[in-house]
Design an enzyme around this catalytic site. Structure first.
Site, PDB file in Angstrom:
ATOM      1  N   ASP A  16       0.826  -1.211   0.000  1.00 47.53           N
ATOM      2  CA  ASP A  16       0.000   0.000   0.000  1.00 47.53           C
ATOM      3  C   ASP A  16       0.860   1.261   0.000  1.00 47.53           C
ATOM      4  O   ASP A  16       2.012   1.249   0.440  1.00 47.53           O
ATOM      5  CB  ASP A  16      -0.913  -0.012   1.237  1.00 47.53           C
ATOM      6  N   TRP A  21       2.707   7.994  -2.476  1.00 48.89           N
ATOM      7  CA  TRP A  21       4.121   8.151  -2.832  1.00 48.89           C
ATOM      8  C   TRP A  21       4.249   9.044  -4.073  1.00 48.89           C
ATOM      9  O   TRP A  21       5.075   9.960  -4.111  1.00 48.89           O
ATOM     10  CB  TRP A  21       4.731   6.769  -3.108  1.00 48.89           C
ATOM     11  N   HIS A  33       2.404   3.222  -8.977  1.00 48.42           N
ATOM     12  CA  HIS A  33       2.264   1.779  -9.210  1.00 48.42           C
ATOM     13  C   HIS A  33       3.482   1.228  -9.958  1.00 48.42           C
ATOM     14  O   HIS A  33       3.919   0.104  -9.707  1.00 48.42           O
ATOM     15  CB  HIS A  33       0.982   1.473  -9.988  1.00 48.42           C
ATOM     16  N   ASN A  64     -10.763  -2.748  -5.673  1.00 46.77           N
ATOM     17  CA  ASN A  64     -10.002  -1.774  -6.463  1.00 46.77           C
ATOM     18  C   ASN A  64     -10.625  -1.470  -7.831  1.00 46.77           C
ATOM     19  O   ASN A  64     -10.226  -0.510  -8.499  1.00 46.77           O
ATOM     20  CB  ASN A  64      -8.538  -2.227  -6.641  1.00 46.77           C
TER      21      ASN A  64
HETATM   22  C1  IPE Z   1      -5.408  -2.792  -0.411  1.00 43.47           C
HETATM   23  O1  IPE Z   1      -5.093  -1.456  -0.516  1.00 43.47           O
HETATM   24  C2  IPE Z   1      -5.315  -3.450  -1.753  1.00 43.47           C
HETATM   25  C3  IPE Z   1      -3.981  -3.561  -2.324  1.00 43.47           C
HETATM   26  C4  IPE Z   1      -2.859  -3.144  -1.804  1.00 43.47           C
HETATM   27  C5  IPE Z   1      -3.927  -4.229  -3.589  1.00 43.47           C
HETATM   28  P1  IPE Z   1      -6.217  -0.328  -0.722  1.00 43.47           P
HETATM   29  O2  IPE Z   1      -5.483   0.953  -0.771  1.00 43.47           O
HETATM   30  O3  IPE Z   1      -7.069  -0.676  -1.863  1.00 43.47           O
HETATM   31  O4  IPE Z   1      -7.068  -0.469   0.622  1.00 43.47           O
HETATM   32  P2  IPE Z   1      -8.017   0.585   1.344  1.00 43.47           P
HETATM   33  O5  IPE Z   1      -8.965   1.090   0.307  1.00 43.47           O
HETATM   34  O6  IPE Z   1      -7.148   1.659   1.884  1.00 43.47           O
HETATM   35  O7  IPE Z   1      -8.654  -0.213   2.425  1.00 43.47           O
HETATM   36  C1  IPE Z   2      -1.574   0.213  -3.322  1.00 39.45           C
HETATM   37  O1  IPE Z   2      -1.343   1.561  -3.397  1.00 39.45           O
HETATM   38  C2  IPE Z   2      -1.743  -0.437  -4.659  1.00 39.45           C
HETATM   39  C3  IPE Z   2      -3.119  -0.816  -4.970  1.00 39.45           C
HETATM   40  C4  IPE Z   2      -4.140  -0.709  -4.183  1.00 39.45           C
HETATM   41  C5  IPE Z   2      -3.378  -1.348  -6.272  1.00 39.45           C
HETATM   42  P1  IPE Z   2      -2.518   2.624  -3.412  1.00 39.45           P
HETATM   43  O2  IPE Z   2      -2.811   2.968  -4.829  1.00 39.45           O
HETATM   44  O3  IPE Z   2      -3.670   2.157  -2.610  1.00 39.45           O
HETATM   45  O4  IPE Z   2      -1.819   3.841  -2.707  1.00 39.45           O
HETATM   46  P2  IPE Z   2      -2.494   4.869  -1.719  1.00 39.45           P
HETATM   47  O5  IPE Z   2      -3.054   4.085  -0.578  1.00 39.45           O
HETATM   48  O6  IPE Z   2      -3.570   5.566  -2.504  1.00 39.45           O
HETATM   49  O7  IPE Z   2      -1.384   5.766  -1.323  1.00 39.45           O
HETATM   50 MG    MG Z   3      -4.127   2.370  -0.641  1.00 37.24          MG
END
Ligand code: IPE
Ligand code: IPE
Ligand code: MG
Length: 241
Positions: A16, A21, A33, A64
Site C-alpha cells: 500500500d 508516494w 504503481h 479496487n
Molecule cells: C489494499 O489497498 C489493496 C492492495 C494493496 C492491492 P487499498 O489501498 O485498496 O485499501 P483501502 O482502500 O485503503 O482499504
Molecule cells: C496500493 O497503493 C496499490 C493498490 C491498491 C493497487 P494505493 O494505490 O492504494 O496507494 P495509496 O493508498 O492511494 O497511497
Molecule cells: Mg491504498
C-alpha cells in the site's frame, strides 16, 4: 497446515501507499504503481535469502475496481511488465508462481502473461510467489464453500467430511503454509479483505513507509521484530508454566 513455532515460512504483503508516494512527488498516481512494481523483485530476493518458503502479494483487490479505469489499466500494464522482465529469474530460482483471485476479468494480455508464468513454473517447489489479483477474502471463502457444496451435490463428499484442513484445500492458497507475518506498508491499520482465513494466527506489522520506498533493509527490520514476538497459539510458553 499447522503452525507451531516462530519459523517464518509465509510472509504476506499489502503493498500500500503507491498513490500517496506519487502524489508527494507531484507525479500521477500510476507512476506510484510503476515504482511499486519495481520494488517487488528486491523483496522477493530477500525472501529467498532469508529461507522463507512463500510470499503473498496483494496487487489488486476486488474493491479496487472502484478506481478510475486508466489507473487500473496502468497497474495491470506494470504487472505485465514485471512478469515479462522477471520470469526467467523466477524460473532460474525454481520458484512457483501462484495466483489467488479471479483473473478472468483482467485484460486478455495481462491474463496471458500471468497464465504463462504459472504454467512455466507449476512444478517448482523451492519457493511460492503468490500474486493476489482481483482477490477478495470474502469472495475466496464463498468460492470455497461453493466448490465444496458442488462436490456434496455430486455425491463425492458428505457434509460431515468438512474439516478445517479440507476447507483449506478449496482456497486459492491450498497447499501453502498459513501466513506467519503480514506486512502492510504506508501506515493504514486494516487488512482490507486480505487473506482472512490465512491470517488467522499471523503477526501483523504496519510500517509507515510507502511500498515504493520499502527496501530489503526495512524488510529485515520487520523480520527482526517478528523474531522477537512471542507466538503462543493459545497455549502458554515453557517459561510461563
Ligand atoms: C489494499 O489497498 C489493496 C492492495 C494493496 C492491492 P487499498 O489501498 O485498496 O485499501 P483501502 O482502500 O485503503 O482499504
Ligand atoms: C496500493 O497503493 C496499490 C493498490 C491498491 C493497487 P494505493 O494505490 O492504494 O496507494 P495509496 O493508498 O492511494 O497511497
Ligand atoms: Mg491504498
Amino acid at each position: 497446515m499447522e503452525q507451531s513455532e516462530n519459523k517464518l515460512l509465509h510472509v504476506a504483503f499489502i503493498m500500500d501507499g503507491n498513490g500517496r508516494w506519487a502524489k508527494r512527488r507531484g507525479l500521477p498516481r500510476h507512476l506510484g504503481h510503476k515504482a511499486g512494481c519495481d520494488r517487488i523483485i528486491e523483496i522477493y530476493e530477500e525472501c529467498l535469502a532469508q529461507g522463507i518458503l512463500a510470499m503473498s502479494l496483494y496487487a489488486f483487490s476486488t474493491e479496487n475496481w472502484n478506481r478510475p479505469k486508466s489507473e487500473i489499466n496502468h497497474l495491470f500494464k506494470y504487472l505485465e511488465i514485471f512478469f515479462k522482465k522477471e520470469i526467467n529469474r523466477i524460473i532460474r530460482d525454481k520458484s512457483c508462481v501462484r495466483v489467488s483471485g479471479d483473473i478472468s476479468r483482467l485484460p486478455k494480455k495481462t491474463q496471458k502473461v500471468i497464465i504463462d508464468a504459472v504454467e512455466k513454473t507449476k512444478d517448482f517447489t523451492n519457493f511460492y510467489f503468490n500474486i493476489c489479483l482481483n482477490y477478495g477474502g470474502k469472495a475466496e471463502i464463498v468460492r470455497a464453500a461453493t466448490l465444496f457444496a458442488k462436490e456434496v451435490e455430486e455425491g463425492k463428499r458428505k457434509p460431515e467430511d468438512l474439516t478445517e484442513d479440507l476447507f483449506e484445500s478449496y482456497l486459492y492458497t491450498a497447499g501453502l503454509p498459513p501466513v506467519d507475518l503480514l506486512i502492510r506498508t504506508s501506515g493504514e491499520l486494516r487488512t482490507s479483505n486480505y487473506l482472512p482465513w490465512q491470517l488467522a494466527y499471523a503477526e501483523f506489522i504496519f510500517p509507515e513507509t510507502p511500498w515504493p520506498d520499502f527496501t530489503k533493509e526495512e524488510f529485515r527490520k520487520c523480520i527482526d521484530i517478528y523474531n522477537d514476538r512471542n507466538r503462543r497459539f493459545g497455549s502458554i510458553n515453557e517459561k510461563e508454566k
